[in-house]
Motif scaffolding. Structure first.
Motif, PDB file in Angstrom:
ATOM      1  N   VAL A 149      20.176 -10.917   4.056  1.00  0.00           N
ATOM      2  CA  VAL A 149      21.694 -10.993   3.649  1.00  0.00           C
ATOM      3  C   VAL A 149      22.024  -9.831   2.713  1.00  0.00           C
ATOM      4  O   VAL A 149      23.128  -9.264   2.944  1.00  0.00           O
ATOM      5  CB  VAL A 149      22.222 -12.253   3.483  1.00  0.00           C
ATOM      6  N   LEU A 150      21.253  -9.806   1.764  1.00  0.00           N
ATOM      7  CA  LEU A 150      21.278  -8.620   0.664  1.00  0.00           C
ATOM      8  C   LEU A 150      21.469  -7.392   1.222  1.00  0.00           C
ATOM      9  O   LEU A 150      22.286  -6.386   0.738  1.00  0.00           O
ATOM     10  CB  LEU A 150      20.642  -8.915  -0.460  1.00  0.00           C
ATOM     11  N   LEU A 151      20.481  -7.136   2.107  1.00  0.00           N
ATOM     12  CA  LEU A 151      20.129  -5.735   2.740  1.00  0.00           C
ATOM     13  C   LEU A 151      21.580  -5.171   3.390  1.00  0.00           C
ATOM     14  O   LEU A 151      21.972  -4.072   3.207  1.00  0.00           O
ATOM     15  CB  LEU A 151      18.942  -5.653   3.613  1.00  0.00           C
ATOM     16  N   SER A 152      22.428  -6.110   4.028  1.00  0.00           N
ATOM     17  CA  SER A 152      23.557  -5.892   4.574  1.00  0.00           C
ATOM     18  C   SER A 152      24.754  -5.205   3.747  1.00  0.00           C
ATOM     19  O   SER A 152      25.375  -4.372   3.997  1.00  0.00           O
ATOM     20  CB  SER A 152      24.191  -6.996   5.548  1.00  0.00           C
ATOM     21  N   GLN A 153      24.642  -6.082   2.670  1.00  0.00           N
ATOM     22  CA  GLN A 153      25.631  -5.619   1.538  1.00  0.00           C
ATOM     23  C   GLN A 153      25.200  -4.439   0.772  1.00  0.00           C
ATOM     24  O   GLN A 153      26.148  -3.339   0.393  1.00  0.00           O
ATOM     25  CB  GLN A 153      25.726  -6.803   0.302  1.00  0.00           C
ATOM     26  N   ILE A 154      23.680  -4.253   0.479  1.00  0.00           N
ATOM     27  CA  ILE A 154      23.468  -2.971   0.234  1.00  0.00           C
ATOM     28  C   ILE A 154      23.552  -1.847   0.891  1.00  0.00           C
ATOM     29  O   ILE A 154      23.973  -0.881   0.287  1.00  0.00           O
ATOM     30  CB  ILE A 154      21.649  -3.203  -0.267  1.00  0.00           C
ATOM     31  N   LYS A 155      23.343  -1.878   2.241  1.00  0.00           N
ATOM     32  CA  LYS A 155      23.701  -0.533   3.166  1.00  0.00           C
ATOM     33  C   LYS A 155      25.271  -0.306   3.014  1.00  0.00           C
ATOM     34  O   LYS A 155      25.317   0.959   2.725  1.00  0.00           O
ATOM     35  CB  LYS A 155      23.234  -1.167   4.510  1.00  0.00           C
ATOM     36  N   ALA A 156      26.200  -1.296   2.859  1.00  0.00           N
ATOM     37  CA  ALA A 156      27.316  -1.076   2.894  1.00  0.00           C
ATOM     38  C   ALA A 156      27.834  -0.267   1.706  1.00  0.00           C
ATOM     39  O   ALA A 156      28.421   0.471   1.456  1.00  0.00           O
ATOM     40  CB  ALA A 156      28.286  -2.247   3.325  1.00  0.00           C
ATOM     41  N   ALA A 157      26.973  -0.681   0.442  1.00  0.00           N
ATOM     42  CA  ALA A 157      27.474  -0.265  -0.802  1.00  0.00           C
ATOM     43  C   ALA A 157      26.822   1.317  -0.776  1.00  0.00           C
ATOM     44  O   ALA A 157      27.635   2.143  -1.368  1.00  0.00           O
ATOM     45  CB  ALA A 157      26.790  -1.211  -1.821  1.00  0.00           C
ATOM     46  N   ILE A 158      25.759   1.565  -0.276  1.00  0.00           N
ATOM     47  CA  ILE A 158      24.963   2.873  -0.369  1.00  0.00           C
ATOM     48  C   ILE A 158      26.337   3.783   0.405  1.00  0.00           C
ATOM     49  O   ILE A 158      26.269   4.799  -0.111  1.00  0.00           O
ATOM     50  CB  ILE A 158      23.638   2.804   0.145  1.00  0.00           C
ATOM     51  N   LEU A 159      26.348   3.334   1.534  1.00  0.00           N
ATOM     52  CA  LEU A 159      27.252   4.126   2.446  1.00  0.00           C
ATOM     53  C   LEU A 159      28.734   4.403   1.883  1.00  0.00           C
ATOM     54  O   LEU A 159      29.061   5.700   1.900  1.00  0.00           O
ATOM     55  CB  LEU A 159      27.579   3.445   3.824  1.00  0.00           C
ATOM     56  N   ALA A 160      29.169   3.510   1.102  1.00  0.00           N
ATOM     57  CA  ALA A 160      30.465   3.733   0.496  1.00  0.00           C
ATOM     58  C   ALA A 160      30.149   4.695  -0.736  1.00  0.00           C
ATOM     59  O   ALA A 160      31.003   5.800  -1.194  1.00  0.00           O
ATOM     60  CB  ALA A 160      30.856   2.465  -0.104  1.00  0.00           C
ATOM     61  N   LEU A 161      29.129   4.613  -1.441  1.00  0.00           N
ATOM     62  CA  LEU A 161      28.903   5.555  -2.629  1.00  0.00           C
ATOM     63  C   LEU A 161      28.620   6.958  -1.893  1.00  0.00           C
ATOM     64  O   LEU A 161      28.695   7.820  -2.657  1.00  0.00           O
ATOM     65  CB  LEU A 161      27.595   5.170  -3.469  1.00  0.00           C
ATOM     66  N   ASN A 162      27.897   7.172  -0.840  1.00  0.00           N
ATOM     67  CA  ASN A 162      27.483   8.477  -0.183  1.00  0.00           C
ATOM     68  C   ASN A 162      28.658   9.169   0.286  1.00  0.00           C
ATOM     69  O   ASN A 162      28.763  10.217   0.652  1.00  0.00           O
ATOM     70  CB  ASN A 162      26.576   8.255   0.852  1.00  0.00           C
ATOM     71  N   GLN A 163      29.990   8.281   0.563  1.00  0.00           N
ATOM     72  CA  GLN A 163      30.969   8.906   1.075  1.00  0.00           C
ATOM     73  C   GLN A 163      31.764   9.808   0.347  1.00  0.00           C
ATOM     74  O   GLN A 163      31.935   9.704  -0.992  1.00  0.00           O
ATOM     75  CB  GLN A 163      32.358   7.598   1.400  1.00  0.00           C
ATOM     76  N   PRO A 164      32.324  11.050   0.901  1.00  0.00           N
ATOM     77  CA  PRO A 164      32.716  12.065   0.008  1.00  0.00           C
ATOM     78  C   PRO A 164      33.939  11.631  -0.698  1.00  0.00           C
ATOM     79  O   PRO A 164      35.010  10.657   0.069  1.00  0.00           O
ATOM     80  CB  PRO A 164      33.168  13.209   1.024  1.00  0.00           C
ATOM     81  N   ARG A 165      34.531  11.815  -1.827  1.00  0.00           N
ATOM     82  CA  ARG A 165      35.724  11.484  -2.279  1.00  0.00           C
ATOM     83  C   ARG A 165      36.960  12.369  -1.826  1.00  0.00           C
ATOM     84  O   ARG A 165      37.978  11.676  -1.553  1.00  0.00           O
ATOM     85  CB  ARG A 165      35.761  11.562  -3.972  1.00  0.00           C
ATOM     86  N   PHE A 166      36.636  13.480  -1.520  1.00  0.00           N
ATOM     87  CA  PHE A 166      37.824  14.344  -0.951  1.00  0.00           C
ATOM     88  C   PHE A 166      37.616  14.184   0.646  1.00  0.00           C
ATOM     89  O   PHE A 166      36.699  14.512   1.267  1.00  0.00           O
ATOM     90  CB  PHE A 166      37.613  15.656  -1.477  1.00  0.00           C
ATOM     91  N   ARG A 167      38.534  13.523   1.325  1.00  0.00           N
ATOM     92  CA  ARG A 167      38.281  13.339   2.904  1.00  0.00           C
ATOM     93  C   ARG A 167      39.479  13.627   3.398  1.00  0.00           C
ATOM     94  O   ARG A 167      40.656  13.479   3.222  1.00  0.00           O
ATOM     95  CB  ARG A 167      38.275  11.685   2.794  1.00  0.00           C
ATOM     96  N   ARG A 168      39.454  13.789   4.913  1.00  0.00           N
ATOM     97  CA  ARG A 168      40.349  13.942   5.826  1.00  0.00           C
ATOM     98  C   ARG A 168      41.141  12.302   5.933  1.00  0.00           C
ATOM     99  O   ARG A 168      40.437  11.654   5.856  1.00  0.00           O
ATOM    100  CB  ARG A 168      39.780  14.530   7.045  1.00  0.00           C
ATOM    101  N   VAL A 169      42.546  12.713   6.214  1.00  0.00           N
ATOM    102  CA  VAL A 169      43.020  11.494   6.418  1.00  0.00           C
ATOM    103  C   VAL A 169      43.939  11.924   7.717  1.00  0.00           C
ATOM    104  O   VAL A 169      44.325  13.050   7.920  1.00  0.00           O
ATOM    105  CB  VAL A 169      43.850  10.893   5.310  1.00  0.00           C
ATOM    106  N   ILE A 170      44.824  10.578   8.377  1.00  0.00           N
ATOM    107  CA  ILE A 170      45.573  10.997   9.314  1.00  0.00           C
ATOM    108  C   ILE A 170      46.926  10.547   8.640  1.00  0.00           C
ATOM    109  O   ILE A 170      47.069   9.488   8.236  1.00  0.00           O
ATOM    110  CB  ILE A 170      45.344  10.224  10.565  1.00  0.00           C
ATOM    111  N   ASN A 171      47.820  11.648   8.533  1.00  0.00           N
ATOM    112  CA  ASN A 171      49.346  11.217   8.047  1.00  0.00           C
ATOM    113  C   ASN A 171      50.041  10.745   9.173  1.00  0.00           C
ATOM    114  O   ASN A 171      50.912  11.734  10.080  1.00  0.00           O
ATOM    115  CB  ASN A 171      49.965  12.752   7.513  1.00  0.00           C
ATOM    116  N   ALA A 172      50.517   9.647   9.317  1.00  0.00           N
ATOM    117  CA  ALA A 172      51.407   8.815  10.023  1.00  0.00           C
ATOM    118  C   ALA A 172      52.694   8.377   9.394  1.00  0.00           C
ATOM    119  O   ALA A 172      53.123   7.451   9.770  1.00  0.00           O
ATOM    120  CB  ALA A 172      50.723   7.716  10.874  1.00  0.00           C
ATOM    121  N   THR A 173      52.859   8.912   8.190  1.00  0.00           N
ATOM    122  CA  THR A 173      54.044   8.447   7.283  1.00  0.00           C
ATOM    123  C   THR A 173      55.214   9.070   7.853  1.00  0.00           C
ATOM    124  O   THR A 173      56.327   8.615   7.448  1.00  0.00           O
ATOM    125  CB  THR A 173      53.689   8.792   6.009  1.00  0.00           C
ATOM    126  N   GLY A 174      55.192  10.034   8.517  1.00  0.00           N
ATOM    127  CA  GLY A 174      56.424  11.024   8.910  1.00  0.00           C
ATOM    128  C   GLY A 174      56.909  12.008   7.771  1.00  0.00           C
ATOM    129  O   GLY A 174      57.891  12.574   7.961  1.00  0.00           O
TER     130      GLY A 174
END
Length: 470
Positions: free
Chosen positions: A62-87
């Motif tokens: 159970v903890l490994l599932s949370q840990i894996k998600a936390a690691i992937l979140a920490l490894n995610q670049p802060r500057f990222r591509r987004v899709i602008n659907a605001t108009g």
């Protein structure tokens, strides 16, 4: 409590269990340990707070599932591509103008290779970085000379510092605008050393107001184009030609800050007529400043055009060193400016202009395509339909003006609209829409055709997760 604390596995146990996870294989050990500690510490705090813990909550799987998600979140670049659907086409929070692909290719070359940034290839000696775009800017605008700094606030600052430091700069009271981030023209003027002299009233300023304010301490007549707001009704303003004539009579330079300057007349696309850069230069003003990443559709930059004698003075200002642009700005700006040489295709090749000029029928086709994709994937979880919307130019340009558009309306059946909006922001490629009348709108004027499948797959992923949880 102590028994529960003892059940928490050690960092080493968790690390050993993650060693053969292919998804985490390229992540540094230090980051793996950080993610583990974040999750384990969160469990400790919950236990110490007296919160009731489920029997299996502290087991390794159970903890490994949370840990894996936390690691992937920490490894995610802060500057990222987004899709602008605001108009909102020039969205300040989403990076303003999107560069053309040709500019992106030039940027990549500038990044991985040496360049002639400050090297004159013909003379074989040190050159000026500004020369790389000055000739092109003059060709397109009709100006005698040009300079580029790192943003338009910097352009205004260095021009005022050069022309009016320690002197009075006369400006209409109705033009004392506030720009993004709560920066105001009077504050920029104060920092430049110029002394602000307000003339006229908020809604009406006459030539005689300027005439009466001119004295031996006057250094500049300043005009600020109100690109981010409008005063309507009983109004009056002094034309450029009148102000230039007055400046010549008193040997005073005239400067106009256009804010969001454009080289193309956008009125054929349903927007009110705005003065183009070429028209302002032709009016005779001595200095014109405007942004590179707004209606021009280029990178962040402050462009200064004008009379050669004055531009040369500004170039020699020591501030120029602090405000100069780098090779990436130069490379992408030149690539964008080159596209303006062909007025027939420029609106198709520069994304900002393409989104403004796109026919409503084309925008509607994208909306219908997305609805077709979504009906296959999420129709049992969410009501989906095409709707009429209103898009905006944005970026402080053309306030109160809207472009007819088409969008996709989402009304989820088992989650709040606010929750859906948040889930879309959490996707690998976040989708940014807008909430109106308890529905989520995705405006297709700012969405490319190749982004439709990413939106559809993201929504499918969100609703599948939610459906499994029910």
């Amino acid at each position: 409590m102590h028994k529960l604390l003892r059940q928490i596995p050690s960092v080493d146990e968790c690390l050993l269990a993650l060693l053969h996870d292919e998804i985490l294989a390229e992540i540094p050990a230090g980051l793996l340990k950080k993610g583990i500690r974040v999750v384990l510490e969160a469990q400790r705090q919950e236990i110490l707070s007296g919160k009731e813990i489920a029997a299996d909550a502290l087991t390794l799987p159970v903890l490994l599932s949370q840990i894996k998600a936390a690691i992937l979140a920490l490894n995610q670049p802060r500057f990222r591509r987004v899709i602008n659907a605001t108009g909102v086409i020039i969205h300040t929070n989403l990076g303003r103008s999107v560069l053309p692909e040709s500019a992106a290719l030039v940027l990549a070359q500038a990044a991985i290779n040496y360049s002639n940034l400050e090297f004159d290839l013909a003379a074989g000696k040190r050159g000026s970085r500004y020369a790389l775009v000055e000739e092109l800017l003059c060709e397109l605008s009709g100006a005698e000379a040009a300079l580029v700094v790192n943003n338009n606030a910097a352009a205004v600052l260095i021009a005022l510092d050069t022309l009016a430091k320690g002197k009075e700069a006369i400006v209409s009271r109705g033009q004392l605008v506030e720009i993004g981030g709560s920066f105001r023209i009077p504050e920029v003027m104060a920092r430049s050393g110029a002394k602000l002299v307000e003339v006229g009233a908020t809604n009406r300023t006459h030539l005689k107001d300027y005439q009466q304010a001119i004295n031996a301490e006057t250094g500049l007549l300043l005009k600020v184009h109100t690109s981010n707001y409008r005063i309507i009704g009983f109004t009056s303003a002094v034309s450029n030609e009148e102000l230039v004539q007055l400046g010549h009579e008193h040997n005073l330079p005239v400067m106009e800050d256009l804010g969001s300057g454009c080289l193309v007349d956008l009125s054929p696309f349903g927007l009110e007529k705005e003065p183009t850069v070429q028209e302002v230069v032709a009016s005779g003003v001595d200095v014109v400043t405007f942004s590179g990443d707004k209606l021009l559709g280029g990178p962040q930059a402050g462009i200064i055009l004008g009379k050669r004698e004055i531009i040369e003075q500004i170039k020699k200002n020591p501030l120029n060193r602090a405000l100069r642009i780098d090779k990436f700005t130069l490379a992408s700006l030149e690539a964008v400016l080159r596209l303006y040489r062909d007025p027939i295709t420029v609106c198709e090749r520069i994304p900002t202009l393409q989104m403004i000029s796109a026919p409503l029928a084309l925008v509607g086709q994208r909306a219908e395509q997305l609805v077709a994709l979504l009906q296959e994937r999420i129709s049992k979880f969410c009501a989906v339909q095409t709707v009429d919307t209103l898009a905006q130019v944005g970026g402080g340009a053309m306030p109160e003006q809207h472009l007819a558009s088409r969008g996709v309306e989402l009304r989820p059946s088992f989650m709040r609209v606010s929750r859906l909006e948040k889930e879309l922001r959490s996707l690998a490629v976040p989708v940014i829409g807008r909430i109106e009348d308890d529905r989520l709108l995705l405006d297709m004027r700012t969405v490319r055709e190749d982004e439709l499948i990413l939106i559809a797959e993201g929504l499918e992923q969100i609703f599948q997760r939610g459906g499994e949880a029910l």
